[in-house]
Design a protein around this motif. Structure first.
Motif, short mmCIF file in Angstrom:
data_model
loop_
_atom_site.label_atom_id
_atom_site.label_comp_id
_atom_site.label_asym_id
_atom_site.label_seq_id
_atom_site.Cartn_x
_atom_site.Cartn_y
_atom_site.Cartn_z
N GLU A 9 0.78 -1.25 -0.14
CA GLU A 9 0.22 0.04 0.04
C GLU A 9 0.76 1.11 0.04
O GLU A 9 0.49 2.19 -0.75
CB GLU A 9 -1.06 0.05 1.16
N VAL A 10 1.76 1.18 0.85
CA VAL A 10 2.73 2.37 0.95
C VAL A 10 3.38 2.62 -0.32
O VAL A 10 3.70 3.72 -1.00
CB VAL A 10 3.67 2.35 2.24
N ALA A 11 4.01 1.41 -1.11
CA ALA A 11 4.83 1.52 -2.11
C ALA A 11 3.83 2.24 -3.26
O ALA A 11 4.20 2.87 -4.16
CB ALA A 11 5.34 0.19 -2.45
N LYS A 12 2.63 1.67 -3.55
CA LYS A 12 1.79 2.17 -4.48
C LYS A 12 1.18 3.43 -4.17
O LYS A 12 1.05 4.24 -5.22
CB LYS A 12 0.57 1.17 -4.22
N GLU A 17 10.15 2.10 -4.55
CA GLU A 17 10.17 0.64 -4.44
C GLU A 17 9.91 -0.10 -3.30
O GLU A 17 10.26 0.45 -2.09
CB GLU A 17 11.62 0.36 -4.97
N LYS A 18 9.24 -1.37 -3.32
CA LYS A 18 8.92 -2.04 -2.30
C LYS A 18 9.95 -2.30 -1.32
O LYS A 18 9.78 -2.46 -0.08
CB LYS A 18 7.98 -3.29 -2.62
N THR A 19 11.24 -2.49 -1.84
CA THR A 19 12.29 -2.82 -1.12
C THR A 19 12.78 -1.90 -0.22
O THR A 19 12.99 -1.96 0.99
CB THR A 19 13.49 -3.54 -2.03
N GLN A 20 12.74 -0.37 -0.68
CA GLN A 20 13.20 0.61 0.13
C GLN A 20 11.87 0.72 1.25
O GLN A 20 12.23 1.00 2.39
CB GLN A 20 12.94 1.77 -0.58
N VAL A 21 10.63 0.61 0.94
CA VAL A 21 9.53 0.69 1.85
C VAL A 21 9.81 -0.42 3.05
O VAL A 21 9.51 -0.22 4.25
CB VAL A 21 8.10 0.63 1.16
N MET A 22 9.96 -1.62 2.62
CA MET A 22 10.31 -2.86 3.37
C MET A 22 11.44 -2.30 4.61
O MET A 22 11.25 -2.47 5.76
CB MET A 22 10.51 -3.94 2.87
N ALA A 23 12.47 -1.59 3.92
CA ALA A 23 13.44 -1.37 4.74
C ALA A 23 12.88 -0.13 5.87
O ALA A 23 13.47 -0.49 7.09
CB ALA A 23 14.70 -1.00 3.92
N VAL A 24 12.46 0.59 5.56
CA VAL A 24 11.65 1.47 6.32
C VAL A 24 10.99 1.15 7.25
O VAL A 24 11.24 1.49 8.50
CB VAL A 24 11.21 2.81 5.52
#
Length: 92
Positions: A9-12, A17-24
Motif C-alpha cells: 500500500e505504501v509503495a503504491k 520501490e517495495k524493497t526501500q519501503v520494507m527497509a523503512v
C-alpha cells in the motif's frame, strides 16, 4: 493487514520501490521496539502511543491441580490509540 500488505500500500501510494519501503518499515519497528525496551514510550501524534504498562504481582489459581501460584510484577508493551483515531473508528 500484514506487513507485506502495508508495504504494498505504501509503495503504491508513494511510488517508492517495495524493497526501500520494507527497509523503512523494518527500521521503524526496530526503533519502536528498542525505545520500548529501553523504557521510553513512543508518541505518534494523531495515531497513538506505544507505552509500557506495569502489571502488579497477583495470585492465580491452577484449577486442574487445585494450587495457587504467584505471578510476579512485570512490564508489558501496550498501544494506546489517540482520541482522533478512536473517534474515526467509532464513526466508520
Amino acid at each position: 493487514m500484514t506487513k507485506a500488505e502495508i508495504v504494498n500500500e505504501v509503495a503504491k501510494a508513494t511510488g517508492i520501490e517495495k524493497t526501500q519501503v520494507m527497509a523503512v518499515v523494518e527500521e521503524f519497528t526496530n526503533v519502536v521496539k528498542g525505545s520500548i525496551i529501553a523504557g521510553n514510550p513512543v508518541y505518534l501524534r494523531g495515531f497513538g502511543s506505544f507505552i509500557i504498562k506495569h502489571r502488579a504481582q497477583k495470585a492465580a489459581r491452577n484449577i486442574t491441580r487445585k494450587t495457587t501460584m504467584t505471578i510476579p510484577a512485570h512490564d508489558i508493551p501496550a498501544f494506546k490509540p489517540s482520541k482522533s483515531f478512536v473517534n474515526a473508528v467509532k464513526e466508520k
